[in-house]
Design an enzyme around this catalytic site. Structure first.
Site, PDB file in Angstrom:
ATOM      1  N   GLY A   1       0.748  -1.530  -0.126  1.00 26.14           N
ATOM      2  CA  GLY A   1      -0.238  -0.173   0.294  1.00 26.14           C
ATOM      3  C   GLY A   1       0.768   1.278   0.035  1.00 26.14           C
ATOM      4  NE  ARG A   2       4.172   2.669   5.167  1.00 24.65           N
ATOM      5  CZ  ARG A   2       4.459   2.653   6.286  1.00 24.65           C
ATOM      6  NH1 ARG A   2       4.930   4.066   5.934  1.00 24.65           N
ATOM      7  NH2 ARG A   2       4.309   1.787   7.234  1.00 24.65           N
TER       8      ARG A   2
ATOM      9  CG  ASP B   1       0.084  -8.471   6.299  1.00 31.74           C
ATOM     10  OD1 ASP B   1      -0.368  -8.929   6.913  1.00 31.74           O
ATOM     11  OD2 ASP B   1       1.049  -7.762   6.509  1.00 31.74           O
ATOM     12  CG  ASN B   2       3.872  -7.297   8.633  1.00 36.03           C
ATOM     13  OD1 ASN B   2       4.268  -7.286   7.646  1.00 36.03           O
ATOM     14  ND2 ASN B   2       3.256  -6.803  10.327  1.00 36.03           N
TER      15      ASN B   2
ATOM     16  N   GLY C   1       0.117   6.473   1.372  1.00 35.92           N
ATOM     17  CA  GLY C   1       1.140   5.546   0.694  1.00 35.92           C
ATOM     18  C   GLY C   1       2.335   5.890   1.021  1.00 35.92           C
TER      19      GLY C   1
ATOM     20  NE  ARG D   1       5.421  -8.339   2.005  1.00 33.41           N
ATOM     21  CZ  ARG D   1       5.700  -7.580   2.655  1.00 33.41           C
ATOM     22  NH1 ARG D   1       5.209  -7.693   3.988  1.00 33.41           N
ATOM     23  NH2 ARG D   1       6.297  -6.775   2.086  1.00 33.41           N
TER      24      ARG D   1
HETATM   25  P1  AMP Z   1       2.325  -3.096   8.026  1.00 33.93           P
HETATM   26  O1  AMP Z   1       1.318  -2.536   9.029  1.00 33.93           O
HETATM   27  O2  AMP Z   1       2.856  -1.955   7.372  1.00 33.93           O
HETATM   28  O3  AMP Z   1       2.544  -4.272   7.746  1.00 33.93           O
HETATM   29  O4  AMP Z   1       1.051  -2.781   6.217  1.00 33.93           O
HETATM   30  C1  AMP Z   1      -0.196  -3.080   6.663  1.00 33.93           C
HETATM   31  C2  AMP Z   1      -1.017  -2.812   5.231  1.00 33.93           C
HETATM   32  O5  AMP Z   1      -0.900  -1.758   5.476  1.00 33.93           O
HETATM   33  C3  AMP Z   1       0.012  -3.459   4.152  1.00 33.93           C
HETATM   34  O6  AMP Z   1      -0.885  -3.375   3.476  1.00 33.93           O
HETATM   35  C4  AMP Z   1       0.752  -1.440   4.144  1.00 33.93           C
HETATM   36  O7  AMP Z   1       1.296  -1.891   2.585  1.00 33.93           O
HETATM   37  C5  AMP Z   1      -0.806  -0.916   4.242  1.00 33.93           C
HETATM   38  N1  AMP Z   1      -0.060   0.119   4.608  1.00 33.93           N
HETATM   39  C6  AMP Z   1       0.475   0.889   5.747  1.00 33.93           C
HETATM   40  N2  AMP Z   1       0.578   1.864   5.897  1.00 33.93           N
HETATM   41  C7  AMP Z   1       0.034   2.166   4.587  1.00 33.93           C
HETATM   42  C8  AMP Z   1      -0.024   4.182   4.229  1.00 33.93           C
HETATM   43  N3  AMP Z   1       0.081   5.051   4.718  1.00 33.93           N
HETATM   44  N4  AMP Z   1      -0.887   3.635   3.142  1.00 33.93           N
HETATM   45  C9  AMP Z   1      -1.168   2.939   2.578  1.00 33.93           C
HETATM   46  N5  AMP Z   1      -1.126   1.979   2.386  1.00 33.93           N
HETATM   47  C10 AMP Z   1      -0.711   1.861   3.769  1.00 33.93           C
HETATM   48 MG    MG Z   2       3.970  -5.511   6.471  1.00 32.21          MG
END
Ligand code: AMP
Ligand code: MG
Length: 492
Positions: free
Chosen positions: A96-97, A256-257, A130, A187
């Protein structure tokens, strides 16, 4: 005649983007969104050089590329699709980013992903912007580089580039993009995504791709998909044991992590433990302690069960048969983890051979540490430092008892104590990036534009096992009240 060595064109990048050979459902082509005023604030020259990249050229002219304003020749930017169980609930996700620029082949033939994190919205951004804030990107840089220096498999950080724009969270923060290097970004959740598509050919494409890229040695096995599961189980057992041996708390072990190739990935609310307690949680969003320090092996096991479920259709046409097979593999995880963990503890205690009571010896020390709120890192580090053994816990009666049990154990092995001390020094870090230090250097960098404290910390953690003299602030445990109140945030 030209006498200088030839200038490496394209900053040394040599892209070969094999992920694009997967069915298009696995990614969306997406270029990074331009930013206003990119500046490289941190560049990992040592890593760049080890990857065959021209650090000096990147430093001079790379900001436009590391911000996504320009695209390196040969890069084919995509956002990767994946799914994941987040705190136990299943969601379809995706980058997502983050944007994968492509795969760079290093001069010695190693294939690494080059990813920009915080590079703008993608089709998977949902309601997110993003973007990423400078603090959390610098934090990922520090912790991932500390993990690498500790000898733990991890994604790496090549650079942090500020964008000259603000991102808005609870307040406005300077924006930044992290350039992340990984063996891959595949992942457990990538397999969950493939399984959710309910098209067996897609799942098989992904599995074959992963085997080819990460586990070529099993390509010709009759049961290669079961072997794939076994390889991931082994890598995760080894990885989580290493985390537990240095007191690392990932903080958000969603599926996913969790990387398929066994690297620590997605540094969000992670932290190193100071005072030893298995229930330690720093993450502000982990209110139930799902990802507490001591729960990490259980969660890894739970995540691997999700991976196994995704792989079932490939493992045997009969679901019942497939379940039977993966169950045997999954049941081996706790034992495998334990063997790695105890192997690590033996080294931490300077033990070369194995005795049945070693588990009890290691656990007794942990229990002592828990009851006495001892610092995890410093307790082990002091065990190997005879000169410092006149202080602190070494005066405590309960500890003295454990200490004499340990001394007798050391005396029962062939190697002299000096060899044990040497062994211990290779696995018990003298310092870790302690939460208070990390916050201090982030605050100077973000609020005062002062990168000096951060760079000093980076130099210190680059060599965590050396005997070198360091300022006391790097090795001192923080006050317990400060430690107990410490909270980490995802920073998304
Ligand atoms: P994370 O908690 O970093 O593992 O992210 C979980 C999901 O949320 C993943 O699909 C990321 O790409 C998405 N995500 C996290 N932060 C953002 C953001 N600022 N904008 C868009 N997507 C995000
Ligand atoms: Mg992640």
């Amino acid at each position: 005649m030209e006498t200088n060595s030839p200038k490496r064109v394209n900053f040394g990048f040599n892209f070969n983007n094999s992920y694009l050979t997967l069915p298009p459902v696995f990614y969306k082509r997406q270029t990074p969104s331009p930013v206003k005023n990119p500046k490289i604030t941190l560049l990992n020259s040592a890593l760049a050089n080890s990857l065959g990249l021209a650090a000096d050229q990147i430093e001079q002219n790379g900001a436009a590329y590391l911000s996504g304003n320009s695209i390196f020749s040969g890069a084919e930017p995509i956002a990767q699709a994946y799914a994941g169980h987040q705190f136990g609930g299943f969601n379809m996700l995706g980058d997502g980013r983050a944007i994968l620029l492509g795969e760079h082949i290093t001069p010695n033939g190693q294939r690494v992903d080059i990813q920009l994190k915080g590079s703008g919205i993608t089709p998977y951004s949902r309601s997110g912007d993003g973007r990423a804030a400078l603090g959390p990107m610098l934090r990922e840089y520090i912790i991932s580089e500390a993990m690498a220096a500790l000898g733990i498999a991890t994604t790496r950080s090549l650079a942090v580039t500020t964008t000259g724009e603000y991102v808005y969270r609870d307040a406005a923060y300077p924006g930044a993009i992290l350039t992340r290097v990984a063996a891959s970004h595949i992942r457990v959740g990538t397999f969950q995504y493939a399984a959710a598509l309910q098209k067996p050919q897609h799942l098989q494409s992904l599995a074959d791709y992963v085997i080819h890229r990460h586990f070529p040695e099993i390509t010709d096995s009759d049961d290669k998909y079961l072997q794939l599961l076994n390889r991931v189980i082994d890598l995760q057992a080894a990885l989580i044991a290493q985390w537990m041996n240095v007191g690392f708390i990932h903080g958000v072990m969603n599926t996913d992590n969790m990387s398929i190739c066994g690297e620590t990935i997605d540094y969000g609310p992670c932290a190193f433990m100071n005072t030893y307690h298995p229930e330690t949680v720093f993450s502000s969003i982990d209110t139930n302690g799902r990802y507490a320090f001591g729960n990490q092996p259980n969660i890894a096991h739970w995540n691997l069960i999700r991976l196994a479920e995704s792989l079932l259709p490939l493992i045997d046409p009969s679901e019942e048969q497939a379940i039977e097979m993966v169950t045997i593999s999954l049941q081996a995880f706790p034992g495998k983890f334990f063997a790695f963990w105890l192997g690590g503890m033996r080294k931490k205690l300077g033990l070369f051979n194995e005795e049945a009571e070693d588990q009890q010896l290691a656990e007794a020390l942990l229990t002592y540490m828990q009851n006495n709120k001892a610092d995890f890192t410093n307790t082990f580090s002091l065990l190997g430092n005879v000169a410092l053994q006149a202080q602190g816990i070494f005066k405590d009666e309960a500890f003295k008892q454990w200490f004499s049990q340990w001394q007798s154990r050391l005396a029962r092995q062939a190697q002299p104590i000096a060899d044990s001390i040497k062994l211990m020094q290779t696995v018990n870090p003298k310092l870790i990036p302690r939460n208070n230090l990390v916050e201090e250097v982030l605050s100077a960098a973000v609020n005062s534009d002062d990168m000096a404290p951060l760079n000093d910390l980076l130099s210190a953690i680059a060599d965590p096992y050396s005997d070198a003299d360091r300022p006391a602030k790097y090795t001192q445990a923080p006050a317990q009240e400060v430690d107990q109140q410490y909270k980490t945030f995802c920073g998304t």
